[in-house]
Design an enzyme around this catalytic site. Structure first.
Site, mmCIF file in Angstrom:
data_model
loop_
_atom_site.group_PDB
_atom_site.id
_atom_site.type_symbol
_atom_site.label_atom_id
_atom_site.label_comp_id
_atom_site.label_asym_id
_atom_site.label_seq_id
_atom_site.Cartn_x
_atom_site.Cartn_y
_atom_site.Cartn_z
ATOM 1 N N GLU A 194 -9.562 7.326 3.423
ATOM 2 C CA GLU A 194 -9.485 7.624 4.860
ATOM 3 C C GLU A 194 -10.028 9.018 5.164
ATOM 4 O O GLU A 194 -9.635 10.012 4.511
ATOM 5 C CB GLU A 194 -8.023 7.517 5.337
ATOM 6 C CG GLU A 194 -7.882 7.863 6.824
ATOM 7 C CD GLU A 194 -6.586 7.400 7.468
ATOM 8 O OE1 GLU A 194 -5.815 6.655 6.828
ATOM 9 O OE2 GLU A 194 -6.349 7.795 8.633
ATOM 10 N N LYS A 231 0.867 -1.185 0.000
ATOM 11 C CA LYS A 231 0.000 0.000 0.000
ATOM 12 C C LYS A 231 0.898 1.228 0.000
ATOM 13 O O LYS A 231 1.957 1.209 0.642
ATOM 14 C CB LYS A 231 -0.909 0.030 1.246
ATOM 15 C CG LYS A 231 -1.730 1.323 1.335
ATOM 16 C CD LYS A 231 -2.777 1.266 2.416
ATOM 17 C CE LYS A 231 -2.263 1.675 3.776
ATOM 18 N NZ LYS A 231 -1.701 3.040 3.857
HETATM 19 O O1 KIV Z 1 -1.131 2.337 8.694
HETATM 20 C C1 KIV Z 1 -2.301 1.973 8.746
HETATM 21 O O2 KIV Z 1 -2.713 1.218 9.632
HETATM 22 C C2 KIV Z 1 -3.215 2.460 7.715
HETATM 23 C C3 KIV Z 1 -4.665 2.123 7.828
HETATM 24 C C4 KIV Z 1 -5.276 2.737 9.005
HETATM 25 C C5 KIV Z 1 -5.414 2.372 6.576
HETATM 26 O O3 KIV Z 1 -2.786 3.101 6.800
#
Ligand code: KIV
Length: 281
Positions: free
Chosen positions: A188, A119
């Protein structure tokens, strides 16, 4: 209780869930026991999030987390061989310097950590990097709206996209990310109406956190969900347990049992064999 899905989740199965109108479940995990729990509970996606900088390391934001830490925690999670898709969160500074550096770091998450995707936060500024990761066969989960790694640039952890210009920018970025080939987008802290429109306009799933019920799935930070913290929590967190209280009470009872000598009992201790009784008399 819903029956956990026994199928191994992949970037494809998550897309199929959206097509079937089934909601996607996601949670953070940073270690082996939590990954086992998440998998057993039927969670579709585990994110080894850079939120570990706040919930494990005690920092005020996520900026100090390193790529080595993400690779290490990903390896703990992947070792549990969860049915959930394992996604590493690329931390601040690991994909900002050059495209080459970004690909090298994402490949480390896959090769050393065992991640099945990465991600990364950000919209149009990150398109080149995202294209290069996809070229390197690393599936990408995008992240729009409040991107915590931009906390200083945004002037704090603030809801994004409340006004027209920013809302349109987030919507355009989401459409563009789908065209680039990301398999899903985290949304988010944006207004629920905006998240609902983006979810309706995309074929790929949206996974919301503080973005309302119109998203195709939801993600929460594990420690928030199980109530393992007494620190501030945003209003979008639902606490499904108060584990901090039960762990605190267990530790307090342990302290008192050790202090008054009731722990350990004879049954909790080892005993000599017959032949060396004499030796200790
Ligand atoms: O780092 C994380 O846990 C996140 C989520 C809250 C989406 O980016």
């Amino acid at each position: 209780m819903p029956q956990p899905d026994l199928e191994k989740n992949t970037v494809l199965t998550l897309g199929k869930k959206k097509a079937r109108g089934e909601k996607i479940t996601a949670v953070t995990a940073y270690d082996h026991p939590t990954a086992r729990l998440a998998s057993e509970a039927g969670i579709d996606l585990i994110l080894v999030g850079d939120s570990l900088g706040m919930v494990l390391q005690g920092h005020a934001n996520t900026l100090k987390v390193t790529i080595d830490e993400i690779v290490y925690h990903t390896s703990l999670v992947a070792r549990a061989e969860p049915r959930s898709l394992v996604v590493s969160d690329l931390p601040y500074g690991s994909f900002h310097v050059s495209v080459r550096q970004s690909v090298e770091n994402a490949c480390r998450c896959v090769k050393e950590g065992g991640a099945e995707a990465v991600k990364l936060e950000g919209g149009r500024k990150r398109f080149k990097v995202i294209e290069a990761l996809l070229d390197a066969e690393v599936p990408v989960l995008a992240h729009l709206g409040l991107t915590p790694q931009s906390v200083h640039a945004l002037g704090g952890f603030k809801v994004q996209g409340k006004l027209r210009e920013k809302a349109r920018e987030i919507h355009r970025d989401a459409l563009e990310l789908e065209k680039l080939g990301v398999f899903a987008v985290v949304l988010e802290s944006i207004p629920q109406e905006l998240a609902r429109k983006i979810s309706a306009d995309l074929r790929i799933p949206t996974i919301g956190i503080g973005a309302g019920s119109g998203c195709d799935g939801q993600i929460l930070v594990f420690h928030d969900l199980v109530g393992f913290t007494d620190l501030y929590m945003p209003k979008f967190v639902r606490k499904y347990a108060d584990t901090r209280s039960s762990w605190l009470s267990a530790l307090q009872r342990y302290v008192s049992d050790v202090q008054d000598g009731s722990f350990p009992s004879a049954a909790e201790s080892y005993h000599l064999g017959q032949d060396i009784d004499e030796f200790l008399k």
